[in-house]
Design an enzyme around this catalytic site. Structure first.
Site, PDB file in Angstrom:
ATOM      1  N   GLY A 172       3.357   6.293   8.605  1.00 46.27           N
ATOM      2  CA  GLY A 172       4.683   6.406   8.013  1.00 46.27           C
ATOM      3  C   GLY A 172       5.592   5.258   8.397  1.00 46.27           C
ATOM      4  N   ASN A 173       5.232   4.526   9.471  1.00 41.91           N
ATOM      5  CA  ASN A 173       5.980   3.323   9.829  1.00 41.91           C
ATOM      6  C   ASN A 173       5.652   2.154   8.910  1.00 41.91           C
ATOM      7  OD1 ASN A 173       6.005   4.514  12.976  1.00 41.91           O
ATOM      8  ND2 ASN A 173       7.774   3.271  12.429  1.00 41.91           N
ATOM      9  N   SER A 174       4.599   2.268   8.113  1.00 50.15           N
ATOM     10  CA  SER A 174       4.190   1.162   7.245  1.00 50.15           C
ATOM     11  C   SER A 174       5.340   0.712   6.359  1.00 50.15           C
ATOM     12  CB  SER A 174       3.015   1.592   6.365  1.00 50.15           C
ATOM     13  OG  SER A 174       1.831   1.644   7.101  1.00 50.15           O
TER      14      SER A 174
ATOM     15  N   GLY B 130     -10.588 -24.714  -4.306  1.00 54.49           N
ATOM     16  CA  GLY B 130     -11.853 -24.567  -5.018  1.00 54.49           C
ATOM     17  C   GLY B 130     -13.078 -24.721  -4.152  1.00 54.49           C
ATOM     18  N   VAL B 131     -13.019 -24.187  -2.912  1.00 55.98           N
ATOM     19  CA  VAL B 131     -14.189 -24.232  -2.045  1.00 55.98           C
ATOM     20  C   VAL B 131     -14.400 -22.866  -1.404  1.00 55.98           C
ATOM     21  CG1 VAL B 131     -14.014 -26.673  -1.478  1.00 55.98           C
ATOM     22  CG2 VAL B 131     -12.814 -24.998  -0.055  1.00 55.98           C
TER      23      VAL B 131
ATOM     24  N   ASP C 184      -0.055  -7.639   1.330  1.00 57.57           N
ATOM     25  CA  ASP C 184       0.394  -6.247   1.447  1.00 57.57           C
ATOM     26  C   ASP C 184       1.917  -6.150   1.532  1.00 57.57           C
ATOM     27  OD1 ASP C 184       0.068  -3.517   1.492  1.00 57.57           O
ATOM     28  OD2 ASP C 184      -0.212  -3.395   3.660  1.00 57.57           O
TER      29      ASP C 184
ATOM     30  N   ILE D 270     -15.625 -21.479   2.172  1.00 58.60           N
ATOM     31  CA  ILE D 270     -15.754 -22.064   3.509  1.00 58.60           C
ATOM     32  C   ILE D 270     -16.325 -21.044   4.483  1.00 58.60           C
ATOM     33  CG2 ILE D 270     -13.940 -23.781   3.239  1.00 58.60           C
ATOM     34  CD1 ILE D 270     -12.004 -21.862   4.573  1.00 58.60           C
TER      35      ILE D 270
ATOM     36  N   HIS E  83       0.806  -1.221   0.000  1.00 62.14           N
ATOM     37  CA  HIS E  83       0.000   0.000   0.000  1.00 62.14           C
ATOM     38  C   HIS E  83       0.840   1.272   0.000  1.00 62.14           C
ATOM     39  CE1 HIS E  83       0.292  -0.281   4.548  1.00 62.14           C
ATOM     40  NE2 HIS E  83       0.481   1.001   4.377  1.00 62.14           N
TER      41      HIS E  83
END
Length: 522
Positions: A258-260, A316-317, A186, A319, A156
């Site tokens: 800003g720590n991201s 392919g389920v 992310d 849940i 991001h």
């Protein structure tokens, strides 16, 4: 009666008081023999003491000096958009999430509550100083994992960027290229070129990280750069509803906007996590931050480095969670496992014989306690591999082998079975007012011809049930239903068998999901 102490007693008493004070201050630990040495029956001098072993360093300065050169500031510029429905710069959260308000504040370029400029004006949505008009910028953090110039950050932070600049601790600004990114976790990997080897840090084994362990976060909060904070791991395995593979560390080290993308280190100076999100009612740190564990991150980064993208396994389920009520209805002793709500046609699950209503109990020999257990383990399986699933099928446990396929980029949705509803009179079952799903009902509910079942037209007074008016009951227990009489018969059979609840598959506004219908008096 007056007691007179000898000249030796006051000295021993004072020593005892000093020793007890030292224990209370956490500076010493006394052994059993040392304590007995203080008793009046022993004449020996000051008892021996053992220094308490502490894992916490007296200062984090050496650790900060060791790792900080590998932590970088990241600036990304994008073409400005007229308006954005979702703030760029933080992962999306569902409406009503406690994170939603904070991320709306994060996007606010005016900063403070009175519209005053805040230190994060350049953070997201406002151009950094010197940026061309018509462009927006984001400031974040990252860290170097290879001396040749590979840099890890959050997706991001650089999402949609036309230009990315990495600034080193010494102020050197280097243009960066995007190697690859993975929106589901992310994580993004960048590459910079440098004339000399760059300082780099190593990954830790996050599986060994315990709640209560000391950690240190380094990053670029509010664009200030080079900021170090310390704290502990507050919790593991947090699901913040940002994606299908959520498995975050919760940290109390101060983490701000800003720590991201920045790292959190253990006391050995290895990266245990990537700081990704915080919860805050006011935009500042309140001691609740979230980091992607290193074991998850390093696998994603390795694939990005080798292939520029991440390939995941596909079962392919669709849940859903096993609630206590659902557990009772299918005969499970506890609310564990993953309930199969839909099976995609021609998928690995369909080919292996999985059906709606099956409960996945283990995957490749490892127990499945929650939905995320199954989601992550399938994703981590390489395409082409074969694994064994232990499932509960119609009340009996069985093992099936599944050949895992590759997850396609587009979301694959399970199709509903076709068919027309049969005519039947309206009927009430356990407080549910039921009727045939005729053309008028289909039109009113927006249901197409592919949906079949029995429509819930209303509820009797004081009926407590997860089923709502407008739901279409597709299946009761292990049998599809076409008429209200079918529903009534299956409910009666479940009651006769002594079940506390019966599993019901409903179609609600086009989405199929299981609920538990409690039995007994309506």
């Amino acid at each position: 009666m007056t007691t007179t102490l000898s000249t030796a007693r006051p000295s021993r008493t004072r020593r005892l008081r000093r020793t007890i004070a030292a224990v209370l201050l956490g500076t010493t630990v006394l052994t059993g023999s040392a304590l007995s040495g203080l008793s009046a029956s022993h004449a020996q001098a000051t008892p021996p003491a053992v220094t308490m072993v502490q894992d916490t360093p007296a200062s984090f300065a050496d650790l900060a000096a060791k790792v900080s050169p590998a932590v970088v500031n990241i600036a990304a510029t994008q073409e400005a958009k007229p308006e954005r429905a979702q703030p760029r710069g933080m992962p999306a959260f569902p409406p009503g999430s406690p994170f939603e308000e904070f991320f709306r504040q994060f996007q606010n370029p005016q900063g403070g509550p009175q519209g005053q400029n805040a230190p994060d004006d350049d953070e997201d949505g406002a151009p950094p100083q010197g940026s061309p008009r018509g462009k927006t910028g984001a400031l974040g953090s990252g860290f170097i994992i290879d001396a040749s110039g590979y840099v890890v950050t959050n997706n991001h932070v650089i999402d949609g960027a036309s230009e990315i600049t990495v600034t080193l601790q010494d102020g050197t600004a280097l243009p960066a290229t995007l190697v690859g990114r993975d929106a589901k976790t992310d994580i993004a990997l960048l590459k910079v070129k440098s004339e000399k080897p760059l300082p780099a840090v190593d990954w830790a084994d996050s599986a060994k990280t315990r709640v209560g362990d000391w950690v240190m976060a380094v990053g670029n909060p509010f664009g200030l750069g080079g900021t170090v904070t310390k704290g502990i791991v507050s919790a593991r395995g947090r699901d913040i509803h940002s994606g299908p593979y959520d498995d975050y560390f919760q940290l109390d080290a101060a983490i701000n906007r800003g720590n991201s993308g920045g790292p959190t280190f253990d006391l050995a100076g290895n990266v245990i996590g990537i700081n990704t999100a915080i919860y805050s009612p006011n935009g500042g740190s309140v001691g609740i931050g979230f980091a992607i564990p290193s074991n998850l991150a390093k696998e994603v980064v390795a694939q990005l480095r080798d292939n520029g993208k991440v390939e995941r396994g596909w079962l392919g389920v669709k849940i859903q969670e096993v609630t206590p009520e659902i557990a009772d209805s299918v005969g499970l002793p506890g609310a564990k496992g993953a309930l199969v709500a839909e099976v995609t046609p021609d998928s690995p699950a369909a080919k292996a014989g999985l059906r709606q209503g099956d409960v996945v109990l283990s995957y490749d020999g490892k127990p499945v306690d929650t939905l995320r257990d199954l989601t992550r383990r399938v994703a981590e399986t390489k395409a082409g591999g074969t694994v064994d699933l232990k499932i509960l099928h119609q009340g009996r446990e069985k093992t099936v082998s599944v050949h895992i396929d590759r997850l396609a980029d587009a979301t694959q949705v399970a199709a509903a079975e076709g068919g027309k509803a049969e005519n039947s009179a309206a009927e009430a079952v356990k407080g549910l007012k039921l009727a045939t799903l005729d053309q008028a009902a289909r039109k009113r509910l927006g249901m197409d011809e592919a949906v079949k079942g029995v429509v819930v037209t209303g509820l009797a007074p004081k009926t407590e049930t997860p089923i709502r008016p407008g739901d279409v009951i597709v299946r009761v227990g292990d049998e599809t239903v076409k008429t209200p009489a079918d529903v009534s018969r299956k409910v009666a059979e479940a009651e006769k068998a002594g079940q506390k609840a019966v599993l019901v598959l409903i179609n609600r506004q086009g989405n199929e999901t299981f609920v538990a219908l409690k039995l007994g008096h309506a």
